[in-house]
Design an enzyme around this catalytic site. Structure first.
Site, PDB file in Angstrom:
ATOM      1  NE  ARG A 173     -61.734 -67.144   8.822  1.00 39.58           N
ATOM      2  CZ  ARG A 173     -60.875 -66.542   9.654  1.00 39.58           C
ATOM      3  NH1 ARG A 173     -59.957 -67.263  10.287  1.00 39.58           N
ATOM      4  NH2 ARG A 173     -60.954 -65.258   9.891  1.00 39.58           N
ATOM      5  CB  SER A 248     -65.190 -62.682   5.572  1.00 42.41           C
ATOM      6  OG  SER A 248     -64.769 -61.716   6.486  1.00 42.41           O
ATOM      7  CD  GLU A 344     -64.412 -66.887   6.249  1.00 45.33           C
ATOM      8  OE1 GLU A 344     -63.506 -66.131   5.842  1.00 45.33           O
ATOM      9  OE2 GLU A 344     -64.956 -66.764   7.358  1.00 45.33           O
TER      10      GLU A 344
HETATM   11  C1  LIG Z   1     -71.552 -60.801  10.839  1.00 41.96           C
HETATM   12  C2  LIG Z   1     -70.698 -62.047  10.784  1.00 41.96           C
HETATM   13  C3  LIG Z   1     -69.372 -61.964  11.164  1.00 41.96           C
HETATM   14  C4  LIG Z   1     -68.545 -63.104  11.123  1.00 41.96           C
HETATM   15  N1  LIG Z   1     -67.245 -62.989  11.522  1.00 41.96           N
HETATM   16  C5  LIG Z   1     -66.426 -64.067  11.508  1.00 41.96           C
HETATM   17  C6  LIG Z   1     -65.069 -63.953  11.935  1.00 41.96           C
HETATM   18  O1  LIG Z   1     -64.614 -62.902  12.353  1.00 41.96           O
HETATM   19  N2  LIG Z   1     -64.299 -65.063  11.887  1.00 41.96           N
HETATM   20  C7  LIG Z   1     -64.776 -66.280  11.452  1.00 41.96           C
HETATM   21  O2  LIG Z   1     -64.008 -67.243  11.438  1.00 41.96           O
HETATM   22  N3  LIG Z   1     -66.066 -66.414  11.042  1.00 41.96           N
HETATM   23  C8  LIG Z   1     -66.896 -65.342  11.064  1.00 41.96           C
HETATM   24  N4  LIG Z   1     -68.195 -65.460  10.636  1.00 41.96           N
HETATM   25  C9  LIG Z   1     -68.660 -66.764  10.125  1.00 41.96           C
HETATM   26  C10 LIG Z   1     -69.412 -67.625  11.169  1.00 41.96           C
HETATM   27  O3  LIG Z   1     -69.835 -66.863  12.252  1.00 41.96           O
HETATM   28  C11 LIG Z   1     -68.561 -68.778  11.700  1.00 41.96           C
HETATM   29  O4  LIG Z   1     -68.069 -69.554  10.640  1.00 41.96           O
HETATM   30  C12 LIG Z   1     -69.346 -69.682  12.665  1.00 41.96           C
HETATM   31  O5  LIG Z   1     -68.461 -70.583  13.298  1.00 41.96           O
HETATM   32  C13 LIG Z   1     -70.452 -70.455  11.975  1.00 41.96           C
HETATM   33  O6  LIG Z   1     -71.217 -71.086  12.983  1.00 41.96           O
HETATM   34  P1  LIG Z   1     -72.719 -71.537  12.757  1.00 41.96           P
HETATM   35  O7  LIG Z   1     -73.083 -72.355  13.959  1.00 41.96           O
HETATM   36  O8  LIG Z   1     -73.578 -70.394  12.449  1.00 41.96           O
HETATM   37  O9  LIG Z   1     -72.534 -72.481  11.484  1.00 41.96           O
HETATM   38  P2  LIG Z   1     -73.609 -72.886  10.373  1.00 41.96           P
HETATM   39  O10 LIG Z   1     -73.716 -71.771   9.385  1.00 41.96           O
HETATM   40  O11 LIG Z   1     -74.855 -73.383  10.992  1.00 41.96           O
HETATM   41  O12 LIG Z   1     -72.851 -74.110   9.676  1.00 41.96           O
HETATM   42  C14 LIG Z   1     -71.654 -73.940   8.945  1.00 41.96           C
HETATM   43  C15 LIG Z   1     -71.233 -75.308   8.379  1.00 41.96           C
HETATM   44  O13 LIG Z   1     -70.953 -76.225   9.424  1.00 41.96           O
HETATM   45  C16 LIG Z   1     -71.826 -77.373   9.392  1.00 41.96           C
HETATM   46  N5  LIG Z   1     -72.190 -77.626  10.808  1.00 41.96           N
HETATM   47  C17 LIG Z   1     -72.902 -76.837  11.643  1.00 41.96           C
HETATM   48  N6  LIG Z   1     -72.929 -77.332  12.886  1.00 41.96           N
HETATM   49  C18 LIG Z   1     -72.208 -78.495  12.850  1.00 41.96           C
HETATM   50  C19 LIG Z   1     -71.866 -79.480  13.828  1.00 41.96           C
HETATM   51  N7  LIG Z   1     -72.238 -79.400  15.102  1.00 41.96           N
HETATM   52  N8  LIG Z   1     -71.101 -80.536  13.414  1.00 41.96           N
HETATM   53  C20 LIG Z   1     -70.706 -80.665  12.129  1.00 41.96           C
HETATM   54  N9  LIG Z   1     -71.017 -79.763  11.167  1.00 41.96           N
HETATM   55  C21 LIG Z   1     -71.742 -78.687  11.523  1.00 41.96           C
HETATM   56  C22 LIG Z   1     -72.988 -76.961   8.523  1.00 41.96           C
HETATM   57  O14 LIG Z   1     -73.565 -78.065   7.860  1.00 41.96           O
HETATM   58  C23 LIG Z   1     -72.318 -75.988   7.547  1.00 41.96           C
HETATM   59  O15 LIG Z   1     -71.688 -76.692   6.501  1.00 41.96           O
HETATM   60  C24 LIG Z   1     -69.054 -64.348  10.683  1.00 41.96           C
HETATM   61  C25 LIG Z   1     -70.420 -64.421  10.300  1.00 41.96           C
HETATM   62  C26 LIG Z   1     -71.233 -63.290  10.365  1.00 41.96           C
HETATM   63  C27 LIG Z   1     -72.677 -63.401   9.991  1.00 41.96           C
END
Ligand SMILES: Cc1cc2nc3c(=O)[nH]c(=O)nc-3n(C[C@H](O)[C@H](O)[C@H](O)COP(=O)(O)OP(=O)(O)OC[C@H]3O[C@@H](n4cnc5c(N)ncnc54)[C@H](O)[C@@H]3O)c2cc1C
Length: 348
Positions: A173, A248, A344
């Site tokens: 992570r 998580s 996380e």
């Molecule tokens: C139901 C559920 C289940 C999940 N299961 C998992 C799992 O099994 N494994 C896991 O690893 N994660 C899991 N996650 C967490 C999440 O899905 C991941 O971390 C995902 O990659 C986040 O992507 P996002 O685009 O929504 O990020 P965001 O929430 O939009 O952003 C996260 C961070 O990244 C930054 N950011 C966003 N886009 C960019 C970019 N293009 N360049 C630079 N910085 C950026 C943002 O400023 C923020 O700090 C889960 C979440 C949920 C809701």
């Protein structure tokens, strides 16, 4: 350049006091003072140029953040779309996806093409561009296993930089984007190296094998593994569309073996996994459940009834209320077990 002029010359719409409720999977009501979605790298560069001196906040799918306040920084929603094959060999294919593509849709597309490597990461919410940031992982696979490189724009100079796998410094992570390079780059595309044949099926982790048996599948395929992962995840994790959450909330803590031996004397049933010669990983969900938090509710903020690692918004919880629950859990785990658990989820 004025904002109005920018809007006229591009497809960008600049919105003020914009509600982020539908842009974060916790469903928290928080406002962006100024919000803009960018659809091309050139729009992104323009926005960065005219906002050299303004603070910026980058938004992907909003599935890994807890908004505890309104955002005064300029919110840049990375909405770059498109995917293509950039290279092929007999055995492998290199797929480049733009940052704003939905992750799960990309996974399904690779399975449709019979490209292997992403199937265990099915149904993880969020966008492609965010996957390297915390090296997303599930069911024995992490993004680093298929990651080839990513392109990113340096926020202060607008220079386009390519990061190799080594440069990203992936760990559990973790990546360079959460550490040394935090808030310095916007990832615009990610390239994955996937198998075209002789796929390596990873069914050893979690309940995948049992799920395949349940479905009477003796010969796994990419699709069968993806379907099994989807079924397991749907049975275990709340769907953010129905119950606000960010997956998580805490990372599994990594503890020195020497410290763990002492903790184990007091708590002999505490589960652990070896991660190196000197360290073990302890499931944070177990600690939280043992501490009695599973299923507890504090107003509209709570801990999921089936998954102690997942904090939930039952409807009207504020980010501050969810954060207060998280801090209580962290303090209790430290006091009871002498283990500190880190979030996380990004606290904003
Ligand atoms: C139901 C559920 C289940 C999940 N299961 C998992 C799992 O099994 N494994 C896991 O690893 N994660 C899991 N996650 C967490 C999440 O899905 C991941 O971390 C995902 O990659 C986040 O992507 P996002 O685009 O929504 O990020 P965001 O929430 O939009 O952003 C996260 C961070 O990244 C930054 N950011 C966003 N886009 C960019 C970019 N293009 N360049 C630079 N910085 C950026 C943002 O400023 C923020 O700090 C889960 C979440 C949920 C809701």
């Amino acid at each position: 350049m004025q904002w109005k002029q920018l809007t006229k010359n591009n497809s960008m719409e600049i919105l003020e006091n914009f509600s982020l409720k539908n842009y974060n999977t916790f469903g928290i009501e928080a406002k962006a003072k100024t919000f803009v979605s960018v659809h091309t790298v050139s729009e992104l560069v323009t926005i960065l140029k005219v906002n050299q001196h303004n603070e910026k906040f980058i938004l992907g799918g909003g599935s890994n953040m807890l908004l505890t306040q309104d955002i005064t920084a300029l919110v840049i929603h990375v909405d770059l779309k498109g995917k293509k094959i950039t290279k092929e060999s007999d055995d492998f294919v290199w797929v480049e996806s733009q940052a704003g593509e939905n992750w799960h849709e990309l996974v399904l597309w690779t399975i449709d093409q019979n490209f292997g490597g992403l199937e265990n990461l099915s149904l993880i919410p969020g966008n492609v561009g965010t996957t390297p940031i915390q090296n997303i992982g599930a069911y024995g696979v992490e993004i680093k296993d298929t990651f080839d490189s990513c392109a990113a724009i340096k926020i202060d100079t607008q220079e386009l930089v390519t990061f190799s796998k080594e440069a990203c410094q992936f760990a559990y992570r973790e990546s360079i984007f959460k550490n040394e390079m935090k808030d310095q780059f916007i990832i615009t595309s990610v390239t994955f190296k996937l198998t075209k044949k002789n796929h390596h099926f990873n069914t050893s982790y979690g309940a995948i094998e049992a799920e395949l048996q349940k479905q009477h599948i003796s010969k796994p395929s990419l699709r069968a593994i993806s379907n099994a992962v989807i079924a397991i995840r749907q049975s275990k994790l709340p769907d953010p569309k129905e119950l606000g959450n960010s997956g998580s909330f805490f990372k599994n803590p990594i503890v020195l073996k020497s410290d763990f031996e002492q903790i184990q004397q007091k708590f002999p049933t505490m589960p652990f996994y070896e991660v190196s010669e000197t360290e073990v990983k302890v499931p944070a969900g177990w600690l939280i459940e043992q501490a009695g938090f599973k299923g507890k509710r504090f107003g509209d903020a709570g801990i999921h009834k089936n998954q102690a690692l997942v904090l939930v918004n039952y409807g009207q919880a504020t980010g501050q209320e969810i954060l207060a629950v998280a801090r209580t859990i962290q303090a209790t785990i430290t006091a009871e077990y002498g283990i500190s658990i880190e979030t996380e989820v990004n606290i904003i």
